[in-house]
Design an enzyme around this catalytic site. Sequence first.
Site, PDB file in Angstrom:
ATOM      1  CG  ASN A 257      13.302 -10.292  -7.608  1.00  0.00           C
ATOM      2  OD1 ASN A 257      11.912  -9.757  -7.309  1.00  0.00           O
ATOM      3  ND2 ASN A 257      14.094 -11.251  -6.892  1.00  0.00           N
TER       4      ASN A 257
ATOM      5  CD1 TRP B  43       7.754   6.547   6.467  1.00  0.00           C
ATOM      6  CD2 TRP B  43       9.141   5.768   5.659  1.00  0.00           C
ATOM      7  NE1 TRP B  43       7.192   5.489   6.972  1.00  0.00           N
ATOM      8  CE2 TRP B  43       8.183   5.084   5.740  1.00  0.00           C
ATOM      9  CE3 TRP B  43      11.235   5.109   5.198  1.00  0.00           C
ATOM     10  CZ2 TRP B  43       8.518   3.627   5.728  1.00  0.00           C
ATOM     11  CZ3 TRP B  43      11.135   4.471   4.851  1.00  0.00           C
ATOM     12  CH2 TRP B  43       9.590   2.830   5.332  1.00  0.00           C
TER      13      TRP B  43
ATOM     14  CD1 TRP C 235       6.431   1.854   3.338  1.00  0.00           C
ATOM     15  CD2 TRP C 235       5.613   0.846   1.478  1.00  0.00           C
ATOM     16  NE1 TRP C 235       5.324   1.937   3.757  1.00  0.00           N
ATOM     17  CE2 TRP C 235       4.558   1.115   2.674  1.00  0.00           C
ATOM     18  CE3 TRP C 235       5.402   0.730  -0.135  1.00  0.00           C
ATOM     19  CZ2 TRP C 235       2.784   1.165   2.715  1.00  0.00           C
ATOM     20  CZ3 TRP C 235       3.162   0.575   0.374  1.00  0.00           C
ATOM     21  CH2 TRP C 235       2.217   0.314   1.785  1.00  0.00           C
TER      22      TRP C 235
ATOM     23  CD  GLU D  28      11.138 -16.391  -6.540  1.00  0.00           C
ATOM     24  OE1 GLU D  28      11.071 -15.274  -6.374  1.00  0.00           O
ATOM     25  OE2 GLU D  28      12.337 -16.674  -5.659  1.00  0.00           O
TER      26      GLU D  28
ATOM     27  CD1 TRP E 131       7.139  -1.386  -4.498  1.00  0.00           C
ATOM     28  CD2 TRP E 131       8.621  -0.397  -3.053  1.00  0.00           C
ATOM     29  NE1 TRP E 131       8.630  -0.577  -5.564  1.00  0.00           N
ATOM     30  CE2 TRP E 131       9.489   0.501  -5.054  1.00  0.00           C
ATOM     31  CE3 TRP E 131       9.711   0.050  -2.240  1.00  0.00           C
ATOM     32  CZ2 TRP E 131      10.504   0.666  -5.416  1.00  0.00           C
ATOM     33  CZ3 TRP E 131      10.688   1.271  -2.978  1.00  0.00           C
ATOM     34  CH2 TRP E 131      10.642   1.568  -4.448  1.00  0.00           C
TER      35      TRP E 131
ATOM     36  CD1 TRP F 147       9.116 -15.964  -3.386  1.00  0.00           C
ATOM     37  CD2 TRP F 147       7.595 -14.153  -2.274  1.00  0.00           C
ATOM     38  NE1 TRP F 147       9.073 -15.580  -1.904  1.00  0.00           N
ATOM     39  CE2 TRP F 147       8.921 -15.043  -1.069  1.00  0.00           C
ATOM     40  CE3 TRP F 147       6.851 -14.058  -1.348  1.00  0.00           C
ATOM     41  CZ2 TRP F 147       9.115 -14.629  -0.239  1.00  0.00           C
ATOM     42  CZ3 TRP F 147       6.956 -13.373  -0.202  1.00  0.00           C
ATOM     43  CH2 TRP F 147       8.323 -13.708   0.490  1.00  0.00           C
TER      44      TRP F 147
END
Length: 456
Positions: free
Chosen positions: A341, A306, A359, A275, A382, A278
């Site tokens: 998360n 969108w 987003w 993690e 995102w 990431w």
Amino acid sequence: MSPTPTLLWLRRDLRLNDHPALSDAAKHGEVLPVYIHSPAPKNGRAMGAAQRWWLHQNLETLDQNLRQKGGNLVLRKGEPLAVLRDLIQETGAQRLVFTHAYDTATRAQDNKITQALTKDGIEVQAFGGHLLHEPWDILNKQGGPYRVYTPFAKACFEHPVTPPLPAPPTIPFPAKFPRSDKLSDWGLCPSKPDWAQQMAKEWEAGEDAVRRQLNTFIKNGLEHYHTERDRPDLDGVSRLSPYLALGVISPRQIWQAVQQTGRAYEKGPHTYLKELLWREFSYHQLYHQPDIMRHPIQPSFARFPWRISKRDLAAWQQGKTGYPIVDAGMRQLWRTGWIHNRVRMIVASFLVKDLRLSWQEGEAWFWDTLIDADPASNPASWQWVAGCGADAAPYFRIFNPTLQEKKYDPKGDYVRRYVPEWKGQGSTTYPAPLVDHTLARREALEALSLIKRQAD
Ligand code: FAD
């Protein structure tokens, strides 16, 4: 030893431990630590409101720690180059050191400052410390950036992590410090209404607090991290992100603490290190891709249809969508400045897929309300959820918020904590669902097929 002080320009590196720029400055002679409250760099953006509150708390504790060592933090407001030049003139400093930033706007500003001050005859040097590895050090076989997380993480595991530096035992400070602003005059904290009250109860600033937090997690949470990290109803994650975002702790300190357990290859610790990678991967994207805050990494998404709806956006922001897990997440964010998360993924998916709002709208709201708002992890995550990022979850994989809630909050403890009025289907005090998930899912897939057809 230099007879003149080195200016240590602090930004998202508010710590004394594992601080390469500070350690270097202390080796050269006197150190003058300064924090500049500045407008956003050109094409960049200013810190969001929740993080400004968190910044205030951490500047205060850093100043206290520096005072214990015989110095203090010099606070100044203004354009960084002008402020640095003023300080150079006032103190006779001949050197400037700072920690690397990775977003395009700050890098451009840093280059300009470096060039201008070098021309003035000042020695300027930037150091690492914010990441485990610099983004230019981890490259694929062709010498380019990684686009996929798994090989990137593998390459990181093969790269040794430099051990963290201890805080300098003593820091040589100048006998006379230049004038400093008063932190309370900067208005970083809200006054009326004081929406940070709950945050103040949840978060303790400073290096001592984060050390305690890390130790507690290593002792109680690390072993079961792989099974409990997805459960917002449990205390299964480290909650270190607010500290990492302002550099109150470095990733190398965390990496080393995990290694020192001697069990880094067990499932819990190994998942945890992955993690942390990431975060590194997000910075890799921030550095190697143009402006991930504004532009989708997969260009076809620039044409995605969108929707625009102020009403739906406000319902999502206020936690009034009628989907309890989404509303709990958004209320946790508003109250505490942080979300678990798993719930970040659920609320983000709901915004971009069920509501089909962009987003970028969600990213901007998170930027303003998260205390851990991060220039890399926020836009990269995102984009990952929206399906337009590097190695993203495909857009057609759409979370069903009701099933997610059943799976990850099985007894409803998390939802009850933040949405006390939820008493089950048909609650009279709780809003009806804003959209029908099955219908919204179908519409989202149709919108996706539209951009796919245009790409073919
Ligand atoms: P832990 O589970 O204990 O993980 C330890 C550390 O690993 C974290 O502190 C973080 O630095 C890193 N990490 C864990 N998961 C991720 C991830 N998916 N991506 C990047 N790094 C990760 N994180 C931020 O720090 N700032 C943000 O602005 C941010 N915005 C996000 C927006 C969305 C839509 C999503 C889905 C995720 C976002 N994340 C962000 C990533 C992640 O949710 C948080 O880092 C994590 O929840 C922080 O809690 P923790 O410290 O307890 O994490």
